[in-house]
Design an enzyme around this catalytic site. Structure first.
Site, PDB file in Angstrom:
ATOM      1  N   LYS A  22       0.930  -1.288  -0.205  1.00  0.00           N
ATOM      2  CA  LYS A  22       0.312  -0.229  -0.178  1.00  0.00           C
ATOM      3  C   LYS A  22       0.484   1.074  -0.003  1.00  0.00           C
ATOM      4  O   LYS A  22       0.136   2.468  -1.138  1.00  0.00           O
ATOM      5  CB  LYS A  22      -0.910   0.069   1.143  1.00  0.00           C
ATOM      6  N   ASN A  23       1.765   1.366   0.774  1.00  0.00           N
ATOM      7  CA  ASN A  23       2.289   2.622   0.894  1.00  0.00           C
ATOM      8  C   ASN A  23       3.716   2.518  -0.076  1.00  0.00           C
ATOM      9  O   ASN A  23       3.927   3.751  -0.499  1.00  0.00           O
ATOM     10  CB  ASN A  23       3.345   2.293   2.569  1.00  0.00           C
ATOM     11  N   CYS A 117      -4.216   8.583   9.735  1.00  0.00           N
ATOM     12  CA  CYS A 117      -3.986   7.824  10.822  1.00  0.00           C
ATOM     13  C   CYS A 117      -3.618   8.935  11.619  1.00  0.00           C
ATOM     14  O   CYS A 117      -3.304   8.712  12.320  1.00  0.00           O
ATOM     15  CB  CYS A 117      -3.286   6.463  11.202  1.00  0.00           C
ATOM     16  N   ARG A 122       2.654  13.688  13.816  1.00  0.00           N
ATOM     17  CA  ARG A 122       2.910  13.180  12.108  1.00  0.00           C
ATOM     18  C   ARG A 122       3.367  15.137  11.494  1.00  0.00           C
ATOM     19  O   ARG A 122       3.027  15.800  10.664  1.00  0.00           O
ATOM     20  CB  ARG A 122       1.933  12.430  11.477  1.00  0.00           C
ATOM     21  N   ASP A 305       5.048  -0.119  12.158  1.00  0.00           N
ATOM     22  CA  ASP A 305       3.784  -0.733  11.675  1.00  0.00           C
ATOM     23  C   ASP A 305       3.335  -1.973  12.585  1.00  0.00           C
ATOM     24  O   ASP A 305       2.518  -2.462  11.928  1.00  0.00           O
ATOM     25  CB  ASP A 305       3.125  -0.506  10.363  1.00  0.00           C
ATOM     26  N   ARG A 397      -8.661   0.503   4.962  1.00  0.00           N
ATOM     27  CA  ARG A 397      -7.723   1.325   4.423  1.00  0.00           C
ATOM     28  C   ARG A 397      -6.208   0.977   3.642  1.00  0.00           C
ATOM     29  O   ARG A 397      -5.853   1.417   2.311  1.00  0.00           O
ATOM     30  CB  ARG A 397      -6.945   2.493   5.491  1.00  0.00           C
TER      31      ARG A 397
HETATM   32  C1  EPZ Z   1       4.675   6.743   6.797  1.00  0.00           C
HETATM   33  O1  EPZ Z   1       4.576   7.746   7.336  1.00  0.00           O
HETATM   34  C2  EPZ Z   1       3.624   4.967   6.656  1.00  0.00           C
HETATM   35  N1  EPZ Z   1       1.980   5.916   5.796  1.00  0.00           N
HETATM   36  C3  EPZ Z   1       3.535   4.617   7.756  1.00  0.00           C
HETATM   37  O2  EPZ Z   1       2.732   3.800   7.910  1.00  0.00           O
HETATM   38  C4  EPZ Z   1       4.027   4.291   8.665  1.00  0.00           C
HETATM   39  O3  EPZ Z   1       4.112   4.110   9.521  1.00  0.00           O
HETATM   40  C5  EPZ Z   1       5.220   5.606   8.344  1.00  0.00           C
HETATM   41  O4  EPZ Z   1       5.996   5.452   7.356  1.00  0.00           O
HETATM   42  C6  EPZ Z   1       6.574   4.998   9.147  1.00  0.00           C
HETATM   43  O5  EPZ Z   1       7.344   3.977   8.510  1.00  0.00           O
HETATM   44  C7  EPZ Z   1       2.427   6.149   4.384  1.00  0.00           C
HETATM   45  O6  EPZ Z   1       3.745   5.700   3.441  1.00  0.00           O
HETATM   46  C8  EPZ Z   1       1.425   6.936   3.815  1.00  0.00           C
HETATM   47  P1  EPZ Z   1       7.378   9.339   8.703  1.00  0.00           P
HETATM   48  P2  EPZ Z   1       5.163   8.838   7.063  1.00  0.00           P
HETATM   49  O7  EPZ Z   1       7.765  10.219   7.580  1.00  0.00           O
HETATM   50  O8  EPZ Z   1       5.945   8.652   6.175  1.00  0.00           O
HETATM   51  C9  EPZ Z   1       8.488  12.492  12.264  1.00  0.00           C
HETATM   52  C10 EPZ Z   1       0.186   2.624   8.142  1.00  0.00           C
HETATM   53  O9  EPZ Z   1      -0.192   1.957   8.857  1.00  0.00           O
HETATM   54  N2  EPZ Z   1       8.826  13.375  11.030  1.00  0.00           N
HETATM   55  O10 EPZ Z   1       8.292   8.229   8.246  1.00  0.00           O
HETATM   56  O11 EPZ Z   1       4.239   9.770   7.550  1.00  0.00           O
HETATM   57  C11 EPZ Z   1       7.586  12.055  12.386  1.00  0.00           C
HETATM   58  O12 EPZ Z   1       6.335  12.433  12.826  1.00  0.00           O
HETATM   59  C12 EPZ Z   1       1.216   3.767   8.212  1.00  0.00           C
HETATM   60  O13 EPZ Z   1       0.244   2.164   6.354  1.00  0.00           O
HETATM   61  C13 EPZ Z   1       8.926  14.791  10.772  1.00  0.00           C
HETATM   62  O14 EPZ Z   1       9.520  14.765  12.350  1.00  0.00           O
HETATM   63  O15 EPZ Z   1       6.080   8.689   8.749  1.00  0.00           O
HETATM   64  C14 EPZ Z   1       7.672   9.721  12.678  1.00  0.00           C
HETATM   65  O16 EPZ Z   1       8.410  10.694  13.984  1.00  0.00           O
HETATM   66  C15 EPZ Z   1       0.734   5.033   9.061  1.00  0.00           C
HETATM   67  N3  EPZ Z   1       8.547  16.213   9.872  1.00  0.00           N
HETATM   68  C16 EPZ Z   1       9.197  10.159  12.168  1.00  0.00           C
HETATM   69  O17 EPZ Z   1       9.401  11.553  12.143  1.00  0.00           O
HETATM   70  C17 EPZ Z   1       8.222  15.535   8.637  1.00  0.00           C
HETATM   71  O18 EPZ Z   1       8.318  16.434   8.055  1.00  0.00           O
HETATM   72  C18 EPZ Z   1       8.160   9.193  10.488  1.00  0.00           C
HETATM   73  O19 EPZ Z   1       7.835   9.597  10.041  1.00  0.00           O
HETATM   74  C19 EPZ Z   1       7.997  13.326   9.224  1.00  0.00           C
HETATM   75  C20 EPZ Z   1       8.310  13.126   9.379  1.00  0.00           C
END
Ligand code: EPZ
Length: 430
Positions: A22-23, A117, A122, A305, A397
């Site tokens: 999905k991602n 979610c 985030r 995840d 989803r």
């Molecule tokens: C992706 O979310 C996935 N979603 C999430 O999957 C997954 O949990 C996550 O990566 C971690 O592997 C999609 O791909 C659509 P991140 P994302 O940016 O991209 C911080 C599921 O269940 N951060 O890797 O939003 C953030 O707060 C979903 O399929 C910043 O600080 O996650 C977090 O602590 C839920 N600033 C960490 O980085 C930013 O600009 C990792 O987030 C971006 C992120």
């Protein structure tokens, strides 16, 4: 309102086929509009988030043609509008990928602030930092992120946190910037590599995806391609833990075992046998489960995840286990629901301390988000009695035909839509 009704107690046995990631699909669908030529994408999972992404592409004039359930043809040639502000886009966090794709191709984009979610704050500061480094002006006005540039120029970008979303988003924009971009402290998840491979198949020059330094040489245009999305690591991991929790024997097919190493390692640690072959893993849970400790980390660490699914398993494992969530700060909301099923778990900040209990008991509970919802289904499959799960729209989803795949493994689970259907389920399952 649709619910899952589950009568627990059957060990899951058999084979299950895993769908496309999905991602990865969300980012690849968005990136497919970066060329005026047609792109054919195979192995797209038919889940709510990917369908919302395709609607978003259509809403700006892109043409999306479904060839069959998992194959789509996309053409970005007729895109008229660079503003994505429809309400539905708030439903998926991955809407931010349209920002990188449109900014890269048209040097301008406006996208509604992402939803998704509710698992923590985030922020998107790293996406914005990356776009600015490429020369874009980025501002947030009335719930919209507006990014525009006269020209995008390659840059050297250091990500302050390891983020999948920002790594992919900035990589997409940089592919069509002038000159070289280097992204340091990049995320290494399999879907980052898949998106890079997809972009390269369109004529982009991206090197180093899968390591923490990604180098991109900008190109003026991208061309059409045919591409198959990788299998979903998290869907696979969810079925692997379903086997463990129900004391089952499940072969999870159409996977890349390398992507599942951290999950297989933890299953081994808690007493399961994991057999790997070329494109399948078999999980046999013949012995009682034992405790362990786990901390979620960026890839190749244990995925956030999969955190709810391993917690459900450790809730039934002998001894005391500790789960530390280091990616998102609010990802233990489901623990209250699990406690109602008899789990003994104390959450302190980002740590869950789990005292294993011999069994869960059925309860009426709600899915708080996608992965936690799937984990509660697994808990229900192992529980004594009947479990009713509300808010299954979250689960839909990201899991295609979840209850049907579980049924083929012998689970007693049905989607019900009324008291009458629920009553029938209860009569049928005793
Ligand atoms: C992706 O979310 C996935 N979603 C999430 O999957 C997954 O949990 C996550 O990566 C971690 O592997 C999609 O791909 C659509 P991140 P994302 O940016 O991209 C911080 C599921 O269940 N951060 O890797 O939003 C953030 O707060 C979903 O399929 C910043 O600080 O996650 C977090 O602590 C839920 N600033 C960490 O980085 C930013 O600009 C990792 O987030 C971006 C992120």
């Amino acid at each position: 309102m649709e619910q899952y009704a589950i009568k627990g107690g059957n060990p899951l046995v058999g084979e299950v086929e895993i769908g496309g990631a999905k991602n990865a699909a969300l980012a690849i669908l968005a990136a497919s509009i970066m060329t005026d030529e047609t792109v054919l994408i195979e192995n797209v999972p038919d889940v709510r988030d990917t369908n919302v992404m395709m609607q978003a592409i259509e809403s700006i004039g892109g043409i999306v043609e479904r060839i069959d359930r998992h194959t789509v043809k996309i053409s970005g040639k007729s895109i008229m509008d660079l503003v994505i502000e429809d309400d539905f886009i708030k439903k998926i966090r991955a809407s931010y990928y349209l920002l990188g794709a449109l900014l890269g191709k048209y040097k301008k984009a406006q996208v509604t602030l992402p939803g998704g979610c509710n698992i923590g704050l985030r922020p998107i500061d790293q996406h914005i930092k990356g776009f600015r480094a490429l020369g874009a002006d980025v501002r947030i006005e009335h719930g919209l992120i507006i990014a525009e540039a006269q020209r995008l120029r390659g840059s050297h970008i250091y990500m302050d946190v390891v983020t999948v979303g920002a790594t992919i988003d900035v990589m997409m924009a940089a592919v069509m910037a002038e000159g070289q971009t280097i992204i340091e402290n990049a995320a290494k998840e399999p879907h980052v590599v898949d998106v890079a491979n997809f972009l390269n198949s369109m004529g982009a020059v991206v090197r180093g995806a899968g390591t923490d330094v990604i180098r991109i040489k900008g190109v003026p245009r991208l061309h059409g391609t045919e591409y198959t999305i990788i299998p979903d690591q998290i869907e696979a991991g969810t079925f692997m833990f379903a086997a463990a929790v129900t004391k089952g024997d499940v072969t999870v097919k159409n996977v890349i075992p390398k992507h599942l190493e951290s999950i297989s390692a933890k299953l081994n640690e808690i007493g399961c046998e994991v057999e790997e072959s070329d494109d399948a893993v078999r999980v046999v849970a013949a012995k009682p489960l034992t405790h362990t400790h786990v901390k979620t980390l960026p890839y190749p660490g244990f995925p956030t995840d999969m955190q709810p699914q391993i917690t459900v398993a450790l809730g039934l494992s002998r001894g005391t286990s500790i789960v530390t969530e280091s990616i998102f700060e609010n990802r233990f909301k489901y623990v209250d629901e699990l406690t109602r099923m008899g789990a003994s778990i104390k959450v302190e900040g980002n740590t869950a301390i789990i005292d294993g209990v011999p069994r869960y008991t059925g309860a009426s509970i709600s899915a708080p988000d996608l992965r936690a919802g799937a984990a509660l289904v697994i808990a229900g499959l192992s529980a004594e009695g009947t479990t009713i799960i509300d808010d299954i729209k979250f689960i839909e989803r990201g899991y295609e035909d979840f209850h049907i795949k579980l049924q083929t493994l012998g689970a007693q689970i049905e989607k019900v839509n009324s008291e009458r259907e629920l009553h029938k389920f209860r009569l049928k399952t005793g």
